[in-house]
Scaffold this motif. Structure first.
Motif, PDB file in Angstrom:
ATOM      1  N   ASN A 170     -41.566  -9.336  11.169  1.00  0.00           N
ATOM      2  CA  ASN A 170     -42.740  -9.244  11.937  1.00  0.00           C
ATOM      3  C   ASN A 170     -42.311  -8.063  13.046  1.00  0.00           C
ATOM      4  OD1 ASN A 170     -44.047 -10.222   9.656  1.00  0.00           O
ATOM      5  ND2 ASN A 170     -43.925 -12.011  10.671  1.00  0.00           N
ATOM      6  N   ALA A 171     -41.507  -8.610  13.872  1.00  0.00           N
ATOM      7  CA  ALA A 171     -40.889  -7.529  15.120  1.00  0.00           C
ATOM      8  C   ALA A 171     -41.598  -6.192  14.889  1.00  0.00           C
ATOM      9  CB  ALA A 171     -39.528  -7.383  15.432  1.00  0.00           C
ATOM     10  N   SER A 172     -41.764  -5.925  15.865  1.00  0.00           N
ATOM     11  CA  SER A 172     -42.614  -4.369  16.683  1.00  0.00           C
ATOM     12  C   SER A 172     -41.607  -3.599  17.109  1.00  0.00           C
ATOM     13  CB  SER A 172     -43.332  -4.416  17.628  1.00  0.00           C
ATOM     14  OG  SER A 172     -43.891  -2.860  18.124  1.00  0.00           O
ATOM     15  N   PRO A 173     -41.058  -2.655  15.982  1.00  0.00           N
ATOM     16  CA  PRO A 173     -39.956  -1.526  16.312  1.00  0.00           C
ATOM     17  C   PRO A 173     -40.419  -0.823  17.308  1.00  0.00           C
ATOM     18  CG  PRO A 173     -40.867  -0.953  13.939  1.00  0.00           C
ATOM     19  CD  PRO A 173     -41.559  -1.726  14.682  1.00  0.00           C
ATOM     20  N   GLU A 174     -41.425  -0.620  17.973  1.00  0.00           N
ATOM     21  CA  GLU A 174     -42.074  -0.574  19.657  1.00  0.00           C
ATOM     22  C   GLU A 174     -41.040  -1.539  20.785  1.00  0.00           C
ATOM     23  OE1 GLU A 174     -43.782  -0.201  17.077  1.00  0.00           O
ATOM     24  OE2 GLU A 174     -44.266   1.742  16.755  1.00  0.00           O
ATOM     25  N   ARG A 175     -41.198  -3.057  20.358  1.00  0.00           N
ATOM     26  CA  ARG A 175     -41.018  -3.296  21.118  1.00  0.00           C
ATOM     27  C   ARG A 175     -39.741  -3.243  21.724  1.00  0.00           C
ATOM     28  NH1 ARG A 175     -40.763  -5.003  25.780  1.00  0.00           N
ATOM     29  NH2 ARG A 175     -39.771  -7.555  25.638  1.00  0.00           N
ATOM     30  N   ALA A 176     -38.962  -3.364  20.709  1.00  0.00           N
ATOM     31  CA  ALA A 176     -37.239  -2.852  20.188  1.00  0.00           C
ATOM     32  C   ALA A 176     -36.897  -1.573  21.603  1.00  0.00           C
ATOM     33  CB  ALA A 176     -36.307  -2.931  19.094  1.00  0.00           C
ATOM     34  N   LEU A 177     -37.721  -0.389  21.274  1.00  0.00           N
ATOM     35  CA  LEU A 177     -37.789   0.810  21.787  1.00  0.00           C
ATOM     36  C   LEU A 177     -38.431   0.454  23.182  1.00  0.00           C
ATOM     37  CD1 LEU A 177     -39.023   3.275  19.229  1.00  0.00           C
ATOM     38  CD2 LEU A 177     -36.033   2.612  19.384  1.00  0.00           C
ATOM     39  N   GLU A 178     -39.097  -0.317  23.696  1.00  0.00           N
ATOM     40  CA  GLU A 178     -39.010  -0.536  25.465  1.00  0.00           C
ATOM     41  C   GLU A 178     -38.686  -1.400  26.080  1.00  0.00           C
ATOM     42  OE1 GLU A 178     -43.160  -3.515  24.613  1.00  0.00           O
ATOM     43  OE2 GLU A 178     -44.049  -1.334  24.274  1.00  0.00           O
ATOM     44  N   ILE A 179     -37.442  -1.968  25.027  1.00  0.00           N
ATOM     45  CA  ILE A 179     -36.496  -3.217  25.512  1.00  0.00           C
ATOM     46  C   ILE A 179     -35.215  -2.346  25.792  1.00  0.00           C
ATOM     47  CG2 ILE A 179     -34.944  -4.785  25.026  1.00  0.00           C
ATOM     48  CD1 ILE A 179     -36.936  -6.324  23.652  1.00  0.00           C
ATOM     49  N   LEU A 180     -35.159  -1.223  24.512  1.00  0.00           N
ATOM     50  CA  LEU A 180     -33.951  -0.354  24.851  1.00  0.00           C
ATOM     51  C   LEU A 180     -33.930   1.183  26.007  1.00  0.00           C
ATOM     52  CD1 LEU A 180     -32.691   0.590  21.496  1.00  0.00           C
ATOM     53  CD2 LEU A 180     -31.914  -0.480  23.367  1.00  0.00           C
ATOM     54  N   GLY A 181     -35.301   1.378  26.247  1.00  0.00           N
ATOM     55  CA  GLY A 181     -36.330   1.437  28.289  1.00  0.00           C
ATOM     56  C   GLY A 181     -35.671   0.672  28.832  1.00  0.00           C
ATOM     57  N   GLU A 182     -35.739  -0.585  28.578  1.00  0.00           N
ATOM     58  CA  GLU A 182     -35.877  -0.956  29.969  1.00  0.00           C
ATOM     59  C   GLU A 182     -34.513  -1.220  30.391  1.00  0.00           C
ATOM     60  OE1 GLU A 182     -37.822  -4.874  28.889  1.00  0.00           O
ATOM     61  OE2 GLU A 182     -39.890  -3.551  28.578  1.00  0.00           O
ATOM     62  N   LEU A 183     -33.211  -1.660  29.571  1.00  0.00           N
ATOM     63  CA  LEU A 183     -32.355  -1.928  29.820  1.00  0.00           C
ATOM     64  C   LEU A 183     -32.028  -0.013  30.614  1.00  0.00           C
ATOM     65  CD1 LEU A 183     -30.817  -2.972  26.110  1.00  0.00           C
ATOM     66  CD2 LEU A 183     -30.865  -3.746  28.606  1.00  0.00           C
ATOM     67  N   SER A 184     -32.129   1.043  29.794  1.00  0.00           N
ATOM     68  CA  SER A 184     -32.205   1.853  30.674  1.00  0.00           C
ATOM     69  C   SER A 184     -32.385   2.022  31.944  1.00  0.00           C
ATOM     70  CB  SER A 184     -31.892   2.954  30.094  1.00  0.00           C
ATOM     71  OG  SER A 184     -31.980   4.462  30.433  1.00  0.00           O
ATOM     72  N   GLU A 185     -33.173   1.447  32.371  1.00  0.00           N
ATOM     73  CA  GLU A 185     -34.241   1.778  33.481  1.00  0.00           C
ATOM     74  C   GLU A 185     -33.007   0.605  34.705  1.00  0.00           C
ATOM     75  OE1 GLU A 185     -35.950   3.810  35.365  1.00  0.00           O
ATOM     76  OE2 GLU A 185     -35.527   5.022  33.237  1.00  0.00           O
ATOM     77  N   LEU A 186     -32.847  -0.915  34.363  1.00  0.00           N
ATOM     78  CA  LEU A 186     -32.037  -1.540  35.071  1.00  0.00           C
ATOM     79  C   LEU A 186     -30.740  -0.901  35.088  1.00  0.00           C
ATOM     80  CD1 LEU A 186     -33.126  -4.879  32.768  1.00  0.00           C
ATOM     81  CD2 LEU A 186     -34.236  -4.837  35.169  1.00  0.00           C
ATOM     82  N   ALA A 187     -30.432  -0.966  34.270  1.00  0.00           N
ATOM     83  CA  ALA A 187     -28.552   0.029  34.832  1.00  0.00           C
ATOM     84  C   ALA A 187     -28.947   1.261  35.854  1.00  0.00           C
ATOM     85  CB  ALA A 187     -27.890   0.709  33.035  1.00  0.00           C
ATOM     86  N   LYS A 188     -29.694   1.531  35.569  1.00  0.00           N
ATOM     87  CA  LYS A 188     -30.275   3.070  36.371  1.00  0.00           C
ATOM     88  C   LYS A 188     -30.124   1.925  37.466  1.00  0.00           C
ATOM     89  CE  LYS A 188     -32.168   6.245  33.750  1.00  0.00           C
ATOM     90  NZ  LYS A 188     -32.964   7.791  33.734  1.00  0.00           N
ATOM     91  N   SER A 189     -30.726   1.197  37.734  1.00  0.00           N
ATOM     92  CA  SER A 189     -31.441   0.444  39.199  1.00  0.00           C
ATOM     93  C   SER A 189     -29.647  -0.777  39.686  1.00  0.00           C
ATOM     94  CB  SER A 189     -32.655  -0.272  38.806  1.00  0.00           C
ATOM     95  OG  SER A 189     -33.400   0.098  38.459  1.00  0.00           O
ATOM     96  N   VAL A 190     -29.312  -0.997  39.324  1.00  0.00           N
ATOM     97  CA  VAL A 190     -28.162  -1.643  39.125  1.00  0.00           C
ATOM     98  C   VAL A 190     -26.966  -0.449  39.400  1.00  0.00           C
ATOM     99  CG1 VAL A 190     -25.899  -3.165  38.288  1.00  0.00           C
ATOM    100  CG2 VAL A 190     -28.055  -3.432  37.491  1.00  0.00           C
ATOM    101  N   GLU A 191     -27.234   0.424  39.073  1.00  0.00           N
ATOM    102  CA  GLU A 191     -25.843   1.298  39.337  1.00  0.00           C
ATOM    103  C   GLU A 191     -26.436   1.901  40.747  1.00  0.00           C
ATOM    104  OE1 GLU A 191     -24.514   6.073  37.900  1.00  0.00           O
ATOM    105  OE2 GLU A 191     -25.675   4.720  37.233  1.00  0.00           O
TER     106      GLU A 191
END
Length: 70
Positions: free
Chosen positions: A32-53
């Protein structure tokens, strides 16, 4: 922000970054998981990785500046 603050911030961001795959795994097993939520998480991962860098780069610059002044 000093070198120690930058490293602490980078560690906090890394901890958040490391938690995200667990949420993705949970979504992958939930039919029942939302594919949109998975995309949100991937976007968050990208932003977090940039912030760490950015934080690590800031810490490196501050360390180099401190070394040059010594």
């Amino acid at each position: 922000m000093n070198n120690e603050d930058s490293l602490t911030r980078a560690e906090e961001l890394l901890n958040r970054l490391e938690a995200a795959p667990g949420e993705l795994d949970s979504l992958a097993t939930d039919e029942n998981a939302s594919p949109e939520r998975a995309l949100e998480i991937l976007g968050e991962l990208s932003e977090l990785a940039k912030s760490v860098e950015e934080e690590l780069e800031r810490a490196r610059r501050e360390a180099e500046s401190d070394a040059a002044q010594s």
